[in-house]
Write a protein that holds these residues in place. Structure first.
Motif: not given
Length: 214
Positions: A36-39, A59-61, A77-82, A86-90
């Motif tokens: 979503e953002k360039e970081q 913790a670190h958006p 399992s990672v995908l299920e968490k995401q 629905k974290l825009p930075n992952l």
């Protein structure tokens, strides 16, 4: 540890290309476009079930995270968490971490995390350890100048080996913890393995080191 097969795992992965890729080569040098953002981009090589990187992203958006894992049964399992967060930075990358230069351009990454990597204790398997010099060269190649590597393990032998390997490679050891959970370190986010091992009273070893590339 052998993970139980999850029925429909690949179907779930294929159905969610907005979060996970099984071949990231087409995004080499363009990973910022998937966020979503360039970081700054931080990667975890060998994410397991993803507790660490998901919690880090929460913790670190202001940082973009990429989870890299070879095992489908762990990555689901990672995908299920995401899918829940629905974290825009992952973003998630289901590939072999030994081939990172195929997926990242030179200088694209700002930080590398290695958490509870396979210790490969036999001497003949030294080249498979994720802190072996060839892996360090790969991390350095895809990283920005003076990028950092953060490493955690419960395995004393692997930790001692890694301290020597990083030093021989010419990295600067910034900080070293020989018993992380009984130190004054703040903000530690645990992996699933870390919770398990620390509950048994095993010390957790951690280091932060800097690549001396210019």
């Amino acid at each position: 540890m052998r993970l139980r097969n999850k029925p429909g795992a690949m179907d779930t992965i294929i159905a969610n290309p907005q979060y996970i890729l099984t071949d990231g080569s087409q995004w080499r040098g363009k990973w910022q476009d998937r966020f979503e953002k360039e970081q700054p981009i931080h990667i975890e090589v060998g994410s397991g079930k993803g507790q660490f990187i998901v919690e880090m992203a929460k913790a670190h958006p202001d940082i973009n995270y990429i989870s890299i894992e070879l095992q489908t049964n762990a990555m689901i399992s990672v995908l299920e968490k995401q899918l829940e967060e629905k974290l825009p930075n992952l973003q998630l990358l289901l590939v072999n971490g030994a081939d990172l230069t195929d997926f990242f351009a030179d200088g694209e990454v700002s930080q590398v995390y290695l958490n509870f990597s396979d210790p490969w204790p036999k001497k003949k398997h030294e080249k498979r350890r994720l802190t072996f010099k060839t892996f360090l060269k790969t991390y350095e190649t895809i990283s920005k100048p003076k990028a950092q590597l953060h490493f955690k393990t419960d395995n004393q032998g692997l930790f001692e080996y890694s301290l020597a390997s990083l030093s021989r490679y010419g990295m600067t050891l910034n900080q070293v913890w020989l018993d992380l959970h009984h130190s004054d370190y703040e903000g530690n986010i645990m992996t699933e393995y870390e919770e398990k091992f620390s509950a048994k009273g095993q010390p957790i070893y951690r280091l932060e080191a800097t690549f001396n590339n210019k």
